[in-house]
Structures are given as C-alpha cells and as structure tokens.
Design a protein around this motif. Structure first.
Motif, short mmCIF file in Angstrom:
data_model
loop_
_atom_site.label_atom_id
_atom_site.label_comp_id
_atom_site.label_asym_id
_atom_site.label_seq_id
_atom_site.Cartn_x
_atom_site.Cartn_y
_atom_site.Cartn_z
N ALA A 157 0.83 -1.20 0.00
CA ALA A 157 0.00 0.00 0.00
C ALA A 157 0.87 1.26 0.00
CB ALA A 157 -0.93 -0.01 1.22
N LEU A 158 1.90 1.28 0.82
CA LEU A 158 2.79 2.45 0.88
C LEU A 158 3.54 2.63 -0.44
CD1 LEU A 158 4.21 2.03 4.50
CD2 LEU A 158 2.55 3.73 3.71
N ALA A 159 4.02 1.52 -1.02
CA ALA A 159 4.75 1.59 -2.28
C ALA A 159 3.85 2.13 -3.39
CB ALA A 159 5.29 0.22 -2.66
N TYR A 160 2.61 1.65 -3.45
CA TYR A 160 1.71 2.09 -4.51
C TYR A 160 1.34 3.56 -4.34
CZ TYR A 160 1.26 -2.95 -5.24
OH TYR A 160 1.53 -4.27 -5.46
N ALA A 161 1.25 4.03 -3.11
CA ALA A 161 1.00 5.45 -2.88
C ALA A 161 2.17 6.29 -3.42
CB ALA A 161 0.80 5.72 -1.39
N VAL A 162 3.38 5.81 -3.19
CA VAL A 162 4.57 6.50 -3.72
C VAL A 162 4.57 6.47 -5.25
CG1 VAL A 162 7.09 6.42 -3.88
CG2 VAL A 162 5.96 6.08 -1.67
N PHE A 163 4.21 5.32 -5.84
CA PHE A 163 4.18 5.20 -7.30
C PHE A 163 3.16 6.17 -7.90
CE2 PHE A 163 5.47 0.46 -6.89
CZ PHE A 163 6.75 0.84 -6.53
N PHE A 164 2.04 6.36 -7.20
CA PHE A 164 1.06 7.32 -7.69
C PHE A 164 1.64 8.73 -7.70
CE2 PHE A 164 -2.10 10.57 -6.51
CZ PHE A 164 -2.83 10.58 -7.69
N VAL A 165 2.31 9.11 -6.63
CA VAL A 165 2.92 10.44 -6.55
C VAL A 165 3.95 10.63 -7.66
CG1 VAL A 165 4.35 11.97 -5.14
CG2 VAL A 165 2.48 10.68 -4.08
N VAL A 166 4.76 9.60 -7.88
CA VAL A 166 5.79 9.66 -8.94
C VAL A 166 5.13 9.83 -10.31
CG1 VAL A 166 7.56 8.34 -10.16
CG2 VAL A 166 7.52 8.37 -7.66
N GLY A 167 4.12 9.01 -10.59
CA GLY A 167 3.45 9.10 -11.88
C GLY A 167 2.76 10.43 -12.09
N TRP A 168 2.11 10.94 -11.05
CA TRP A 168 1.42 12.22 -11.15
C TRP A 168 2.42 13.36 -11.36
CZ3 TRP A 168 -3.40 13.49 -12.11
CH2 TRP A 168 -3.80 14.82 -11.91
N TRP A 169 3.55 13.31 -10.66
CA TRP A 169 4.59 14.34 -10.81
C TRP A 169 5.15 14.33 -12.23
CZ3 TRP A 169 9.95 13.94 -11.71
CH2 TRP A 169 10.67 15.14 -11.54
N LEU A 170 5.41 13.15 -12.77
CA LEU A 170 5.94 13.05 -14.13
C LEU A 170 4.91 13.55 -15.15
CD1 LEU A 170 7.73 9.58 -14.02
CD2 LEU A 170 8.81 11.83 -14.22
N TYR A 171 3.64 13.27 -14.87
CA TYR A 171 2.60 13.76 -15.78
C TYR A 171 2.55 15.28 -15.78
CZ TYR A 171 -2.01 15.25 -17.30
OH TYR A 171 -3.03 15.93 -17.92
N ARG A 172 2.63 15.90 -14.59
CA ARG A 172 2.59 17.36 -14.54
C ARG A 172 3.80 17.97 -15.23
NH1 ARG A 172 -2.42 17.87 -14.08
NH2 ARG A 172 -1.93 20.10 -14.22
N LYS A 173 4.94 17.26 -15.17
CA LYS A 173 6.16 17.77 -15.81
C LYS A 173 6.12 17.57 -17.32
CE LYS A 173 8.82 19.16 -12.36
NZ LYS A 173 9.40 20.53 -12.28
N GLN A 174 5.59 16.42 -17.77
CA GLN A 174 5.62 16.09 -19.19
C GLN A 174 4.26 15.53 -19.65
OE1 GLN A 174 9.11 13.43 -19.01
NE2 GLN A 174 10.20 14.95 -20.24
N PRO A 175 3.23 16.36 -19.66
CA PRO A 175 1.90 15.86 -20.07
C PRO A 175 1.87 15.37 -21.51
CG PRO A 175 1.92 18.26 -19.93
CD PRO A 175 3.21 17.80 -19.33
N GLN A 176 2.81 15.82 -22.33
CA GLN A 176 2.83 15.40 -23.73
C GLN A 176 3.15 13.92 -23.89
OE1 GLN A 176 5.04 17.35 -22.29
NE2 GLN A 176 7.14 16.71 -22.81
N ARG A 177 3.61 13.28 -22.83
CA ARG A 177 3.91 11.85 -22.91
C ARG A 177 2.65 10.98 -22.87
NH1 ARG A 177 9.26 9.73 -19.71
NH2 ARG A 177 10.80 10.54 -21.19
#
Length: 277
Positions: free
Chosen positions: A195-215
């Motif tokens: 559960a903790l790992a998946y919460a971190v993965f969500f934050v990572v994915g969301w951060w990358l999306y905000r940085k590079q939405p064109q992906r």
C-alpha cells in the motif's frame, strides 16, 4: 507478554458499519474508495486533455466490470482451480458472491478471493473493448488509467490489511504485525508494504505527468505503472507467506510467476517507438 508489546497486535473488525441491515466490510469500502479516487483523477485528466464528456462515463463501467471479473476469475483459476472447477456449484461461486452450504442452500458471502494479476488482465481487456467502441487513442486511454491505477491498488491492499489476509512471513522486525485471526507470530505486514509503495508510485506518476503531459498517448505511463507495480510485487513476495499449498517448495511462487509477463510488457511499453496522440 512483554515481547508482544514490541509488535503491533492486529485484529480489527472486518465490518466498517451496517447500512439498512447490510454489513459493509472494510475490504469493500477500500475497493470503493480506490475506484472513486481513480474515477475523479481520470475525469480530471480527460478534461485537461479536452476529451469529449460522453467518452468518460462508459470508461468507468468498462473498468469496474473488467477489474472485478478479472480479479475474481484470476483468483479462482490461478490459485484454486482444483476447488472452483470441481463442481457446477463451485463454478457458480466463481461468478456470484455466494457460497453453497452442505445442505444445498446458499448464503451471501461477497467475493472472497480477488487476484491483482487477474484484475490487471481484466482491466486491459476492458480497456481494449472501450477503445473499440470509442475509437479513442488506445495509448492515451492506457496512460490515463495507469496514472490513477496505483492509488486504487493502494486502497485494495489496505483492504487486505483490514481483512488480515495476504500475510507476511514470520519476522522479528520491530514493525511486525501479529495477525491474531491467523496466529500469534509477528509477521511482515506485506499488505502495508505494498500500500505504501503504490502510494509513492502514484505520486511519482502524477509528478511526471505534470512535468511532461505530452507523454500521455505514448504508452510511457502505462509501461511505468506496470513496471513499478509488478517489479515491487515480485520482490515483496519474498516477505509474504504462501497463499496456497501448491506454492510450497516452488522456487518462484505464483505471484512472482504471474508478475514477470507484466514487467516485460511494461518495459516494452516504456521503450517502444513513441508516437504521441
């Protein structure tokens, strides 16, 4: 007794609350919260990407049915085929949330047993069906769902924790849990690790999306989600107790074996020739 104070004694009531005579269990509630969060996240992504409103609501229906059916069949066929394929009554139990009793009657028990690998496969099939219906860019759909998926996975594992299921191996680490409904041994809280790992993965994915939405539309986020979740799932299995007897003595357990194709698929999606929508 003094030794027990070093660990977390865990035995919560599986029922969260009652509603109109029905028992609402923590596990079901966690599933619902996880799916609702994903619903609102993808809804926001669709709006930001200017996707037509009429394309959104069918997506939730496809995902809900795909995840539930896939997770249920995955558990029955991957982990207990000798039971669920042994009689027509058990086959019925695969699809309906009931359990037949020895006298021929039945009772409502909910879906006892859902497998994440089956849920992922069911989701992928459902998304393909959704793509065939809407003719949206398939990679865009997969990427948007992948950005939200880890938060749903996080709450599903919290539901497993509330059920004291998918327990870890005995250990003496100071954060060990004693799952009283299982035994009195301190064990790794494998559900909490995930559960903790998946919460971190969500934050990572969301951060990358905000940085590079064109992906979005290239398959990158879909590949990232598969690679992160199932690589961690493969490793965390070393801290978990076996779920079914036939896994005893296996070099890799069923969870690890089923994780490998998803890891390979995830790496491929991240490295494929990218063509944004």
């Amino acid at each position: 007794m003094a030794q027990l104070l070093n660990y977390i004694v865990w035995n919560p009531d599986t029922q969260a609350f009652g509603l109109w005579g029905l028992s609402i269990r923590w596990y079901s509630l966690c599933w619902l919260i996880g799916l609702l969060l994903a619903y609102f996240i993808v809804q926001r992504l669709y709006k930001e990407q200017k996707v037509k409103d009429e394309y959104f609501d069918p997506l939730f229906v496809y995902c809900f049915v795909g995840i539930l059916v896939g997770a249920r069949l995955g558990h029955c066929l991957f982990y207990q085929p000798e039971h669920f394929l042994s009689s027509w009554q058990h086959v019925v139990e695969m699809f309906l949330p009931i359990k037949y009793l020895s006298d021929g009657s039945w009772k409502f028990v909910g879906y006892e047993g859902l497998a994440s690998h089956g849920g992922t496969l069911g989701l992928m099939i459902a998304l393909y069906c959704y793509y065939r219906k809407t003719r949206m860019n398939l990679w865009q759909v997969l990427d948007d769902i992948a950005i939200a998926t880890p938060i749903t996975a996080c709450f599903i594992r919290l539901g497993n924790l509330m059920n004291s299921e998918i327990i870890g191996k005995p250990t003496d680490v100071p954060w060990a849990f004693i799952f009283e409904r299982v035994d009195q041994l301190p064990r790794h809280p494998g559900q909490l690790y995930e559960a903790l790992a998946y919460a971190v993965f969500f934050v990572v994915g969301w951060w990358l999306y905000r940085k590079q939405p064109q992906r979005v539309g290239t398959g990158f986020f879909f590949g990232l989600c598969l690679t992160l979740i199932f690589s961690f799932r493969f490793l965390i299995e070393y801290t978990k107790d076996i779920q079914v007897d036939f896994e005893s003595g296996m070099w890799l357990n069923m969870g690890q074996i089923l994780s490998l194709p998803f890891i390979v698929a995830g790496i491929y999606c991240m490295k494929r020739k990218k063509s944004a929508r």
